[in-house]
Design an enzyme around this catalytic site. Structure first.
Site: not given
Ligand code: PNS
Length: 162
Positions: A18, A42, A91, A129
């Site tokens: 990032h 969530k 990517r 991530s």
């Protein structure tokens, strides 16, 4: 007129991939807003304020970066901020289908905002991530993939949770 771009995402947490995209975008635009989407997942590892702080620290060496979060549709936020572009990192080919769909849908809703794809440095092309969180959860070393303050926070979170 100031040229503003938005780099939207979950950033849970921000990775070196990032950061590479943010640095590239910061050279192309007068201002880049790193915008964390609310209510996406969530069960994120980090709250929005935690992620904002992580991004702020990771980008403190860059002068034209603003960190924010937004509810609802990205295109509405882009119009509100008078942004001319949305930045997304690409990517690998596997990213393309989803990114293509999102870019065309955003263009359909808001033709005046262009989506721009930037390729991170090749050594970051396999980073995500999600994978970083998995490696950390299983006790692996993530120091090459995230800024040091993020590494510490991810490891601390797993120490508490496990
Ligand atoms: O880092 P991510 O999870 O790949 O980012 C995805 C993100 C936040 C860019 C995307 O989910 C998004 O734009 N969410 C905001 C809601 C929205 O506008 N959805 C319609 C997209 S066509």
């Amino acid at each position: 007129m100031k040229r503003v771009a938005i780099y939207p995402g979950s950033f849970d947490p921000i990775t070196n991939g990032h950061l590479d995209v943010i640095e590239r975008a910061s050279r192309l635009f007068d201002e880049v807003i790193v915008a964390i989407a609310q209510n996406l997942d969530k069960h994120p590892l980090f709250t929005i304020p935690e992620r904002r702080l992580q991004v702020e620290k990771a980008t403190s060496h860059l002068k034209n970066i603003v960190v924010d979060d937004f509810p609802g549709l990205l295109v509405n936020y882009a119009l509100e901020k008078k942004a001319c572009a949305l930045i997304r990192g690409l990517r690998a080919v596997s990213d393309f289908e989803f990114e293509f769909q999102m870019a065309l849908m955003n263009r359909q809703m808001c033709p005046e905002v262009e989506t721009l794809f930037l390729m991170p440095k090749d050594t970051y092309s396999y980073l995500s991530s999600r994978i970083i969180k998995e490696i950390a959860r299983l006790g692996g070393d993530i120091s090459a993939f995230v800024p040091e303050h993020v590494r510490r926070e991810v490891m601390a979170r797993h120490a508490v949770n496990s």
